[in-house]
Each structure stands twice: as structure tokens, then as C-alpha cells.
Design a protein around this motif. Structure first.
Motif, PDB file in Angstrom:
ATOM      1  N   LYS A   1     -16.108 -35.826 -52.658  1.00 57.53           N
ATOM      2  CA  LYS A   1     -17.127 -36.245 -53.631  1.00 57.53           C
ATOM      3  C   LYS A   1     -16.707 -37.507 -54.376  1.00 57.53           C
ATOM      4  N   GLU A   2     -15.401 -37.593 -54.753  1.00 61.48           N
ATOM      5  CA  GLU A   2     -14.899 -38.743 -55.504  1.00 61.48           C
ATOM      6  C   GLU A   2     -13.572 -39.224 -54.908  1.00 61.48           C
ATOM      7  N   PRO A   3     -13.583 -39.754 -53.693  1.00 64.21           N
ATOM      8  CA  PRO A   3     -12.332 -40.130 -53.017  1.00 64.21           C
ATOM      9  C   PRO A   3     -11.531 -41.197 -53.754  1.00 64.21           C
ATOM     10  N   GLU A   4     -12.214 -42.070 -54.477  1.00 69.77           N
ATOM     11  CA  GLU A   4     -11.530 -43.164 -55.178  1.00 69.77           C
ATOM     12  C   GLU A   4     -10.686 -42.674 -56.347  1.00 69.77           C
ATOM     13  N   LYS A   5     -10.814 -41.423 -56.705  1.00 69.93           N
ATOM     14  CA  LYS A   5     -10.070 -40.859 -57.837  1.00 69.93           C
ATOM     15  C   LYS A   5      -8.832 -40.076 -57.401  1.00 69.93           C
ATOM     16  N   TYR A   6      -8.516 -40.122 -56.101  1.00 70.91           N
ATOM     17  CA  TYR A   6      -7.425 -39.270 -55.616  1.00 70.91           C
ATOM     18  C   TYR A   6      -6.334 -40.050 -54.870  1.00 70.91           C
TER      19      TYR A   6
ATOM     20  N   SER B   1      -5.514 -31.775 -39.773  1.00 68.19           N
ATOM     21  CA  SER B   1      -6.854 -31.201 -39.586  1.00 68.19           C
ATOM     22  C   SER B   1      -7.709 -31.310 -40.852  1.00 68.19           C
ATOM     23  N   GLU B   2      -7.069 -31.567 -42.003  1.00 67.39           N
ATOM     24  CA  GLU B   2      -7.841 -31.752 -43.234  1.00 67.39           C
ATOM     25  C   GLU B   2      -8.715 -33.001 -43.161  1.00 67.39           C
ATOM     26  N   LEU B   3      -8.341 -33.944 -42.300  1.00 69.81           N
ATOM     27  CA  LEU B   3      -9.126 -35.169 -42.148  1.00 69.81           C
ATOM     28  C   LEU B   3     -10.549 -34.863 -41.668  1.00 69.81           C
ATOM     29  N   ILE B   4     -10.706 -33.758 -40.971  1.00 70.03           N
ATOM     30  CA  ILE B   4     -12.046 -33.362 -40.488  1.00 70.03           C
ATOM     31  C   ILE B   4     -12.933 -33.026 -41.674  1.00 70.03           C
ATOM     32  N   ASP B   5     -12.413 -32.217 -42.597  1.00 74.86           N
ATOM     33  CA  ASP B   5     -13.199 -31.838 -43.777  1.00 74.86           C
ATOM     34  C   ASP B   5     -13.375 -33.007 -44.743  1.00 74.86           C
ATOM     35  N   LEU B   6     -12.341 -33.839 -44.883  1.00 75.91           N
ATOM     36  CA  LEU B   6     -12.436 -34.971 -45.812  1.00 75.91           C
ATOM     37  C   LEU B   6     -13.472 -35.987 -45.343  1.00 75.91           C
ATOM     38  N   ASP B   7     -13.573 -36.171 -44.041  1.00 81.13           N
ATOM     39  CA  ASP B   7     -14.667 -36.936 -43.405  1.00 81.13           C
ATOM     40  C   ASP B   7     -14.956 -38.269 -44.111  1.00 81.13           C
ATOM     41  N   GLN B   8     -13.931 -39.126 -44.162  1.00 85.23           N
ATOM     42  CA  GLN B   8     -14.100 -40.436 -44.796  1.00 85.23           C
ATOM     43  C   GLN B   8     -14.673 -41.457 -43.807  1.00 85.23           C
TER      44      GLN B   8
ATOM     45  N   LYS C   1       1.143 -38.718 -32.404  1.00 92.19           N
ATOM     46  CA  LYS C   1       0.001 -37.825 -32.657  1.00 92.19           C
ATOM     47  C   LYS C   1      -0.666 -38.168 -33.980  1.00 92.19           C
ATOM     48  N   LEU C   2       0.165 -38.405 -35.010  1.00 96.03           N
ATOM     49  CA  LEU C   2      -0.375 -38.771 -36.324  1.00 96.03           C
ATOM     50  C   LEU C   2      -1.173 -40.066 -36.227  1.00 96.03           C
ATOM     51  N   ASN C   3      -0.633 -41.057 -35.533  1.00 94.40           N
ATOM     52  CA  ASN C   3      -1.329 -42.336 -35.381  1.00 94.40           C
ATOM     53  C   ASN C   3      -2.656 -42.174 -34.658  1.00 94.40           C
ATOM     54  N   THR C   4      -2.697 -41.257 -33.693  1.00 96.31           N
ATOM     55  CA  THR C   4      -3.940 -40.997 -32.963  1.00 96.31           C
ATOM     56  C   THR C   4      -4.998 -40.410 -33.885  1.00 96.31           C
ATOM     57  N   TRP C   5      -4.594 -39.491 -34.741  1.00 92.54           N
ATOM     58  CA  TRP C   5      -5.524 -38.907 -35.713  1.00 92.54           C
ATOM     59  C   TRP C   5      -6.054 -39.980 -36.669  1.00 92.54           C
ATOM     60  N   LEU C   6      -5.157 -40.796 -37.179  1.00 89.37           N
ATOM     61  CA  LEU C   6      -5.577 -41.837 -38.121  1.00 89.37           C
ATOM     62  C   LEU C   6      -6.538 -42.817 -37.461  1.00 89.37           C
ATOM     63  N   LYS C   7      -6.249 -43.172 -36.224  1.00 88.71           N
ATOM     64  CA  LYS C   7      -7.124 -44.092 -35.489  1.00 88.71           C
ATOM     65  C   LYS C   7      -8.498 -43.466 -35.267  1.00 88.71           C
ATOM     66  N   ARG C   8      -8.514 -42.169 -34.951  1.00 82.93           N
ATOM     67  CA  ARG C   8      -9.779 -41.465 -34.715  1.00 82.93           C
ATOM     68  C   ARG C   8     -10.687 -41.517 -35.935  1.00 82.93           C
ATOM     69  N   PHE C   9     -10.096 -41.460 -37.140  1.00 85.71           N
ATOM     70  CA  PHE C   9     -10.897 -41.446 -38.364  1.00 85.71           C
ATOM     71  C   PHE C   9     -10.957 -42.816 -39.050  1.00 85.71           C
ATOM     72  N   GLY C  10     -10.451 -43.839 -38.369  1.00 84.57           N
ATOM     73  CA  GLY C  10     -10.551 -45.189 -38.919  1.00 84.57           C
ATOM     74  C   GLY C  10      -9.748 -45.395 -40.192  1.00 84.57           C
ATOM     75  N   ILE C  11      -8.578 -44.777 -40.255  1.00 81.88           N
ATOM     76  CA  ILE C  11      -7.727 -44.871 -41.449  1.00 81.88           C
ATOM     77  C   ILE C  11      -6.566 -45.815 -41.160  1.00 81.88           C
ATOM     78  N   SER C  12      -6.425 -46.862 -41.947  1.00 80.41           N
ATOM     79  CA  SER C  12      -5.319 -47.804 -41.764  1.00 80.41           C
ATOM     80  C   SER C  12      -4.024 -47.208 -42.308  1.00 80.41           C
ATOM     81  N   LYS C  13      -2.914 -47.649 -41.748  1.00 82.12           N
ATOM     82  CA  LYS C  13      -1.604 -47.123 -42.107  1.00 82.12           C
ATOM     83  C   LYS C  13      -0.735 -48.250 -42.653  1.00 82.12           C
ATOM     84  N   SER C  14      -0.104 -48.015 -43.794  1.00 73.49           N
ATOM     85  CA  SER C  14       0.753 -49.035 -44.392  1.00 73.49           C
ATOM     86  C   SER C  14       2.043 -49.165 -43.608  1.00 73.49           C
ATOM     87  N   GLU C  15       2.774 -50.254 -43.854  1.00 74.37           N
ATOM     88  CA  GLU C  15       4.130 -50.354 -43.345  1.00 74.37           C
ATOM     89  C   GLU C  15       4.980 -49.286 -44.038  1.00 74.37           C
TER      90      GLU C  15
END
Length: 377
Positions: free
Chosen positions: A260-265, A275-282, A307-321
């Protein structure tokens, strides 16, 4: 384990793995009963030995988890130093500096030292070990910039038992008006740490609270992220043990709140929570993954990271250095540490390259330990 291979029809090979319990013990049950004595910080524990009275003193040291210690063992006017795991680039370098002073004054005949980050001889001579070194202060600066400049949801992965790192991200979340959402397991760690402190002497409690400013669970900037269990309706019957206690405290959030308020977390999320990325659905590109753990250095870790990188790529989440500081001393700090203590004998352990210690230019004798060999001084 017994691995058998069978040739079946059509050249199909069947592999069968059988695990069998060892019929006989490969060790002898000890008949000697050993008393267990709890050593208190800075207070010598004494006992009699064939060589006279032995005194062991424990000193708190800085590592990636609280409770790490170094030891000074004294006998007949001399001492043996045991460093344990330590670092000098963390949040509590003063502890290590105090230990150096105590170790110097103990007239050390030998020091048993860690060397986790010591490279091979070639790497030491070429100074390649100095690349990408980060202190805990560097982690704070780089993390602050990432959190400050990202408007959406920030996912962070850091060592779950590193109280310093957990408290760092709590303070940064508070600074930028976010809620640091931790896992139930991290909540349990902090709660146990707090309860343990409550049973200690008042002076010890003060010392720890000076170094670890533990948040109150009523703090709205410090919340518990409760995952779905059982039927997924966040009902008490679906949770056990300390997770059930979280429902009573009430200071928890779920994926619904974050969504509901992703910018606050600032949400803690590790490999086991993907698997929480499915529910968070960003929406793609809206969330960032702040990576604050060590880079993978073995096959299992590499596979998990892929595996982690594959999940992040699937949901379009960038990863920091990687924004991380080791729990072990860097080489330059270690050499300085050993030079200052100046023991007559240096015994490297917890290292893949003990031979490199001979390149440090130490005045003492470097002993490369051999399994099963006894050393006398």
C-alpha cells in the motif's frame, strides 16, 4: 553413503544413493567429567595445573556479531594470547585497542591469531588484497546515499546476526522517515539479547546499551514483517513460539501494508524470503535491492546468488553493488596488531594461507601449526 549405478534397458543409467548409519563409533566415549565455568568479562578465572596457577581473562572484541571475545592466558609470568575473530574497522575498534594494551602488558610468549582475509604470498606481495576494502563507516555512507535517493520500496539484505548492521539500517530508516521492517527471527534475536542484558549487572547493562542502542518495539520506525503462514490469513493458530508473541505485541506489518505504501519501507529480505516478492508485487523499476552481505565465495553461495538474481530480474528489481564490511581484520590492520603485541611466537589459525604470515616482517617466530602436534614454549 553408498552410491550405486545400474545399467537398465535402452542404455538408461539409474543411480541409487543409500545412506547407512555408521555401525561403530569412530571415537571413544570420555569418562572424564569436565566442570563448566562461565568466564566474566575482564575478570580472571584461575585454576591449578601441573605448571602452576593458570589465569584466563576474557575480553570483548569487535566482530560481525555481538559476543565475540579474545583471551589472555597467563602462567608463571608469561602469557598466550588467543585473538578469536576480530576486526579493527568496525563500530567498536576501541575494544580491540584496549585488548592490544592488555596483551602487551601480559608479556606474551605466543599469540594464536586469526587470518581469515590473509591472501596467498603473491597476492600479499602485489597488494591486491587492498582492493574493495570497506569499513563499517563506508557501509553507512554508501547505504545512506542509496536510501536517500530512491523514492520507492527498498529491500535490504544484511547479515541477520550482525546487530551493528541491523541497528545501522534502523537508524537510516528513521533518518529518512521509513519503517525498517525486520523478520520474526531478527526480532527474536534482539528480544533474547535484551532479556539476557536484563539479567546482568547494572554496569554491564549500561556498557552494552552504550554500544547497542536497541530500539523499543513500540517504535513505529522499527516493525516486524510477518509472512503468511498456514491459510495465509494471519491468524494466531498459524504461528508458533516467538512468532505467536509477535501477534500479541501488535507492532507488525504484512505484505498488504508494504504494498500500500512501498515508499515508506526499508524491508529486510534475504534468499529465504524471495517468494514474498510475489505478494509485494511491485511494478518493474520501482524497487531496489540493497545488497549488504559478502560476495559469494563458494559454489553453493554462487548458485544461491544466481537464483536470487533470477528472482530480482523476474520482478524488475535493480540490485546495488555490494555494500559490506567484513567481520574479520584486514591484512594491514592485522600486521599492525601483531607488531604492537610483539609476541615471541605467532601461530596463525582460521586462515587458508598461514605461510603468508612469514612475509609480514614480524620480529617473532611464525609457527605453521600441524594437526596433532603439541607445541611447548
Amino acid at each position: 553413503e553408498i552410491l550405486k549405478s545400474y545399467q537398465k534397458k535402452n542404455n538408461v543409467k539409474i543411480v541409487k544413493l543409500t545412506i547407512r548409519e555408521q555401525p561403530n563409533r569412530d571415537y571413544k566415549q570420555s569418562e572424564i567429567k569436565r566442570p563448566i565455568k562461565i568466564i566474566k568479562e575482564g575478570i580472571p578465572l584461575s585454576f591449578k595445573s601441573s605448571q602452576g596457577e593458570v589465569n584466563i581473562t576474557q575480553f570483548q572484541t569487535d566482530h560481525s556479531i555481538p559476543g565475540a571475545c579474545s583471551y589472555i592466558i597467563k602462567c608463571d609470568g608469561r602469557s598466550v594470547i588467543y585473538t578469536g575473530d576480530f576486526r579493527r574497522h568496525g563500530s567498536h575498534s576501541v575494544w580491540v585497542n584496549d585488548f592490544i594494551k592488555q596483551a602487551c602488558e601480559s608479556n606474551p610468549i605466543a599469540i594464536i591469531t586469526e587470518g581469515t582475509r590473509v591472501p596467498n604470498i603473491e597476492g600479499f606481495r602485489n597488494s591486491t588484497y587492498r582492493r574493495d576494502e570497506q569499513s563499517e563507516s563506508d557501509v553507512e555512507v554508501r547505504s545512506r546515499e542509496i536510501i536517500k535517493n530512491h523514492p520507492g520500496l527498498i529491500l535490504v539484505r544484511c547479515p541477520s546476526r550482525s546487530l551493528d548492521r541491523i541497528l545501522l539500517y534502523y537508524s537510516l530508516a528513521k533518518k529518512f522517515n521509513r519503517r525498517f521492517a525486520i523478520t520474526p527471527k531478527i526480532f527474536h534475536l534482539i528480544d533474547c539479547f535484551r532479556m539476557r542484558l536484563d539479567n546482568m549487572e547494572e554496569s554491564v547493562i549500561k556498557q552494552y546499551y552504550d554500544n547497542y542502542d536497541l530500539p523499543d518495539f513500540s517504535d513505529k520506525n522499527f516493525v516486524i514483517y510477518l509472512p503468511r503462514k498456514g491459510w495465509g490469513k494471519f491468524e494466531s493458530a498459524d504461528y508458533k513460539g516467538y512468532q505467536k508473541d509477535i501477534l500479541k505485541i501488535g507492532n507488525y506489518v504484512t505484505y498488504k501494508d508494504v504494498k500500500k505504501e512501498p515508499e515508506k519501507y526499508l524491508l529486510y529480505l534475504d534468499y529465504f524470503m524471495l517468494s514474498e516478492l510475489i505478494d509485494l508485487d511491485q511494478k518493474p523499476g520501482k524497487a531496489i535491492f540493497l545488497n549488504s552481505v559478502t560476495d559469494p565465495f563458494n559454489e553453493e553461495m554462487i548458485i544461491k546468488e544466481e537464483k536470487l538474481n533470477t528472482w530480482l530480474k523476474r520482478f524488475g528489481i535493480s540490485k546495488s553493488e555490494t555494500v559490506h564490511s567484513s567481520g574479520h581484520s584486514n591484512v594491514d590492520d592485522l600486521v599492525d596488531f601483531l607488531q604492537k603485541i610483539d609476541a615471541e611466537n605467532i601461530i596463525p589459525v582460521h586462515t587458508e594461507h598461514p605461510e603468508t604470515f612469514q612475509e609480514f616482517g614480524l620480529s617473532g617466530k611464525v609457527i605453521l601449526p600441524e594437526k596433532g602436534k603439541k607445541y611447548s614454549f
